[in-house]
Design an enzyme around this catalytic site. Sequence first.
Site, PDB file in Angstrom:
ATOM      1  N   LYS A 131       0.842  -1.193   0.059  1.00 56.54           N
ATOM      2  CA  LYS A 131      -0.160  -0.066  -0.073  1.00 56.54           C
ATOM      3  C   LYS A 131       0.910   1.305   0.003  1.00 56.54           C
ATOM      4  O   LYS A 131       2.053   1.061   0.310  1.00 56.54           O
ATOM      5  CB  LYS A 131      -1.021   0.010   1.180  1.00 56.54           C
ATOM      6  CG  LYS A 131      -2.138   0.860   1.327  1.00 56.54           C
ATOM      7  CD  LYS A 131      -3.232   0.149   0.488  1.00 56.54           C
ATOM      8  CE  LYS A 131      -4.421   0.974   0.119  1.00 56.54           C
ATOM      9  NZ  LYS A 131      -5.608   0.303  -0.172  1.00 56.54           N
ATOM     10  N   ASP A 171      -7.078   4.601  -4.335  1.00 54.16           N
ATOM     11  CA  ASP A 171      -7.916   4.205  -3.007  1.00 54.16           C
ATOM     12  C   ASP A 171      -8.398   5.901  -2.547  1.00 54.16           C
ATOM     13  O   ASP A 171      -8.525   6.414  -3.634  1.00 54.16           O
ATOM     14  CB  ASP A 171      -6.790   4.027  -1.748  1.00 54.16           C
ATOM     15  CG  ASP A 171      -7.364   3.391  -0.565  1.00 54.16           C
ATOM     16  OD1 ASP A 171      -7.798   2.204  -0.439  1.00 54.16           O
ATOM     17  OD2 ASP A 171      -7.459   4.260   0.505  1.00 54.16           O
TER      18      ASP A 171
HETATM   19  P1  NDP Z   1     -12.962   8.139  -2.652  1.00 51.65           P
HETATM   20  O1  NDP Z   1     -11.820   9.044  -1.936  1.00 51.65           O
HETATM   21  O2  NDP Z   1     -13.572   7.929  -3.732  1.00 51.65           O
HETATM   22  O3  NDP Z   1     -14.240   8.302  -1.331  1.00 51.65           O
HETATM   23  C1  NDP Z   1     -14.046   8.403  -0.063  1.00 51.65           C
HETATM   24  C2  NDP Z   1     -15.345   8.699   0.728  1.00 51.65           C
HETATM   25  O4  NDP Z   1     -14.935   8.487   1.851  1.00 51.65           O
HETATM   26  C3  NDP Z   1     -15.685  10.057   0.253  1.00 51.65           C
HETATM   27  O5  NDP Z   1     -17.138  10.078   0.416  1.00 51.65           O
HETATM   28  C4  NDP Z   1     -15.171  10.799   1.766  1.00 51.65           C
HETATM   29  O6  NDP Z   1     -15.790  11.959   1.922  1.00 51.65           O
HETATM   30  C5  NDP Z   1     -15.112   9.541   2.514  1.00 51.65           C
HETATM   31  N1  NDP Z   1     -14.204   9.890   3.850  1.00 51.65           N
HETATM   32  C6  NDP Z   1     -12.967   9.778   3.500  1.00 51.65           C
HETATM   33  N2  NDP Z   1     -12.221   9.898   4.707  1.00 51.65           N
HETATM   34  C7  NDP Z   1     -13.188  10.319   5.341  1.00 51.65           C
HETATM   35  C8  NDP Z   1     -12.989  10.607   6.940  1.00 51.65           C
HETATM   36  N3  NDP Z   1     -11.787  10.596   7.564  1.00 51.65           N
HETATM   37  N4  NDP Z   1     -14.224  10.815   7.494  1.00 51.65           N
HETATM   38  C9  NDP Z   1     -15.426  10.867   6.918  1.00 51.65           C
HETATM   39  N5  NDP Z   1     -15.512  10.468   5.604  1.00 51.65           N
HETATM   40  C10 NDP Z   1     -14.247  10.283   5.052  1.00 51.65           C
HETATM   41  O7  NDP Z   1     -12.294   6.609  -1.660  1.00 51.65           O
HETATM   42  P2  NDP Z   1     -12.712   5.016  -2.074  1.00 51.65           P
HETATM   43  O8  NDP Z   1     -14.331   5.142  -2.381  1.00 51.65           O
HETATM   44  O9  NDP Z   1     -11.807   4.517  -3.173  1.00 51.65           O
HETATM   45  O10 NDP Z   1     -12.537   4.281  -0.843  1.00 51.65           O
HETATM   46  C11 NDP Z   1     -13.277   4.267   0.374  1.00 51.65           C
HETATM   47  C12 NDP Z   1     -13.096   3.076   1.210  1.00 51.65           C
HETATM   48  O11 NDP Z   1     -13.034   1.822   0.830  1.00 51.65           O
HETATM   49  C13 NDP Z   1     -11.541   3.395   1.930  1.00 51.65           C
HETATM   50  O12 NDP Z   1     -11.550   2.455   2.931  1.00 51.65           O
HETATM   51  C14 NDP Z   1     -10.533   2.619   0.865  1.00 51.65           C
HETATM   52  O13 NDP Z   1      -9.348   2.125   1.432  1.00 51.65           O
HETATM   53  C15 NDP Z   1     -11.554   1.379   0.605  1.00 51.65           C
HETATM   54  N6  NDP Z   1     -11.284   0.539  -0.611  1.00 51.65           N
HETATM   55  C16 NDP Z   1     -11.254   1.095  -1.752  1.00 51.65           C
HETATM   56  C17 NDP Z   1     -10.905   0.295  -2.987  1.00 51.65           C
HETATM   57  C18 NDP Z   1     -11.025   0.801  -4.123  1.00 51.65           C
HETATM   58  O14 NDP Z   1     -10.922   0.261  -5.268  1.00 51.65           O
HETATM   59  N7  NDP Z   1     -11.191   2.190  -4.593  1.00 51.65           N
HETATM   60  C19 NDP Z   1     -10.686  -0.975  -2.743  1.00 51.65           C
HETATM   61  C20 NDP Z   1     -10.920  -1.670  -1.470  1.00 51.65           C
HETATM   62  C21 NDP Z   1     -11.376  -0.734  -0.293  1.00 51.65           C
HETATM   63  P3  NDP Z   1     -15.055  13.331   1.582  1.00 51.65           P
HETATM   64  O15 NDP Z   1     -15.257  13.588   0.014  1.00 51.65           O
HETATM   65  O16 NDP Z   1     -15.796  14.494   2.338  1.00 51.65           O
HETATM   66  O17 NDP Z   1     -13.541  13.286   1.927  1.00 51.65           O
HETATM   67  O1  2IT Z   2      -7.844  -1.574  -0.539  1.00 45.50           O
HETATM   68  C1  2IT Z   2      -7.795  -1.704  -1.830  1.00 45.50           C
HETATM   69  O2  2IT Z   2      -8.095  -3.180  -1.994  1.00 45.50           O
HETATM   70  C2  2IT Z   2      -7.690  -0.867  -2.798  1.00 45.50           C
HETATM   71  N1  2IT Z   2      -7.627   0.163  -2.436  1.00 45.50           N
HETATM   72  C3  2IT Z   2      -7.649  -1.629  -4.240  1.00 45.50           C
HETATM   73  C4  2IT Z   2      -6.148  -2.292  -4.627  1.00 45.50           C
HETATM   74  C5  2IT Z   2      -5.857  -2.571  -5.996  1.00 45.50           C
HETATM   75  O3  2IT Z   2      -4.572  -2.675  -6.144  1.00 45.50           O
HETATM   76  O4  2IT Z   2      -6.805  -2.436  -6.791  1.00 45.50           O
END
Ligand code: NDP
Ligand code: 2IT
Length: 455
Positions: A131, A171
């Site tokens: 990561k 992420d």
């Molecule tokens: P984005 O940046 O697209 O969206 C994040 C969302 O979460 C936004 O709505 C944001 O609000 C909110 N958020 C982030 N930090 C905080 C905080 N400290 N307090 C409150 N709200 C918060 O990220 P993703 O959708 O890609 O990721 C979301 C989660 O999913 C994370 O935990 C990530 O690790 C996990 N994840 C992502 C993957 C991927 O493929 N993208 C794969 C697997 C897991 P705001 O806009 O106001 O900051």
């Molecule tokens: O938390 C996760 O699994 C991710 N942010 C996606 C990682 C990836 O390599 O697609």
Amino acid sequence: MTPSTQSSRLADIFAEVLRRNPGEAEFHQAAREVFDSLERVLERHPQYADASVLERICEPERQIIFRVPWVDDAGRVQINRGFRVEFNSALGPYKGGLRFHPSVYLGTIKFLGFEQVFKNALTGMPIGGGKGGSDFDPKGRSDGEVMRFCQSFMTELYRHIGEYTDVPAGDIGVGGREIGYLFGQYKRITNRYESGVLTGKGVGWGGALVRTEATGYGAVFFAEEMLKTRGESFEGKRVLVSGSGNVALYAIQKVQQLGGTVVACSDSNGVAYDEAGLDFELLRRVKEDDRGRLADYVEQRGGSAEYRAGAKIWSAAEAGRVDVALPCATQNELDGDDARALVAAGVLAVAEGANMPSTPDAVRVLTEAGVLFGPGKAANAGGVATSALEMQQNASRDSWSFPHTEERLREIMQGIHENCARTAEEYGEPGDYVLGANISGFTRVADAMLALGVI
Ligand code: NDP
Ligand code: 2IT
């Protein structure tokens, strides 16, 4: 060895993790959760303890920290810190996303990297775990600033990554735009069109269909499998989805396609309620095309929609029935009180789209109440699994159709669900997906590490 020997050995190893990684609370929390599942594994398989596999798994293979200087639109020099933690490569090249958020520090990246090792193992695909990220805050920055930041970040990172070495993706705060700038700089420095070095690329230049949707869709497929074990489905269900980023958006879309109604989602400023069900296409446009906020969505939606600044989404449980909750924002966003509110609202299932969104207290409350609970390393594995499909397509210079790729994703999520359920049963705790995911992920990595020797 007796069980008590194993508990005391686990306690000793955990104490050493605390000692070697001071102040990294999230990493401690992620490690503790895995340790809590391993006592019976070490009893049944003394070879793991004999070869100190757990001690080795807790120590990242490599941790890189670097300066990221860049110039903002006002001509001022800005300095951020960049990280890449290459945790474990027993199963394949390090694989895992990059997070750009002001809260990022080494402990964030280590907890995410540690989770990623087991998650990637659970997919059954040839990917190790890593990561990275930065404390850079992309919010409010122009495209030019984001580009210059990404170029500077890659100017250091490029020497550590490669399609056979380490393959980053997105992420929080890193989506298609950032992956584009990062790939462009990698290509320029190396003079190689090495498509497989990053995933989450645009579909026109090496990206895979369904990768954008994969994490959200996958979490819903996992929840659907859990619901099936109780003879239930998403049809007619009232659902809460926290967050409104990449994962949340596509979880919302898939719930709706399966007949459920998502009545609220959130961002770090507040909650959007919509009893009639969120308008996915409008929300997607506001968030993805306009880079707007949830408050903008509510303003444009009008009618039944309402925005509550400063509210917490799980308190919506106090206002009515909740069948399914999908935390898709960030770590520790759902605590014990939230879990109690969800249980009182009749929640059947919670599947973690985010990484470690539920506190240990919340997990305890939910599981003791008999709520189906899908931990992130299983429920959100669809994103990285589809990244591995993207790597596969890049390696064969091929591209697959949307329906074919979505079907592959669905099969992968069903496979992960079945694997977790079967493992939990084998270890005497049917229905305990946390135990099933941790044991199943751990044993796949541990077996590969044993085979590769002490390296
Ligand atoms: P984005 O940046 O697209 O969206 C994040 C969302 O979460 C936004 O709505 C944001 O609000 C909110 N958020 C982030 N930090 C905080 C905080 N400290 N307090 C409150 N709200 C918060 O990220 P993703 O959708 O890609 O990721 C979301 C989660 O999913 C994370 O935990 C990530 O690790 C996990 N994840 C992502 C993957 C991927 O493929 N993208 C794969 C697997 C897991 P705001 O806009 O106001 O900051
Ligand atoms: O938390 C996760 O699994 C991710 N942010 C996606 C990682 C990836 O390599 O697609």
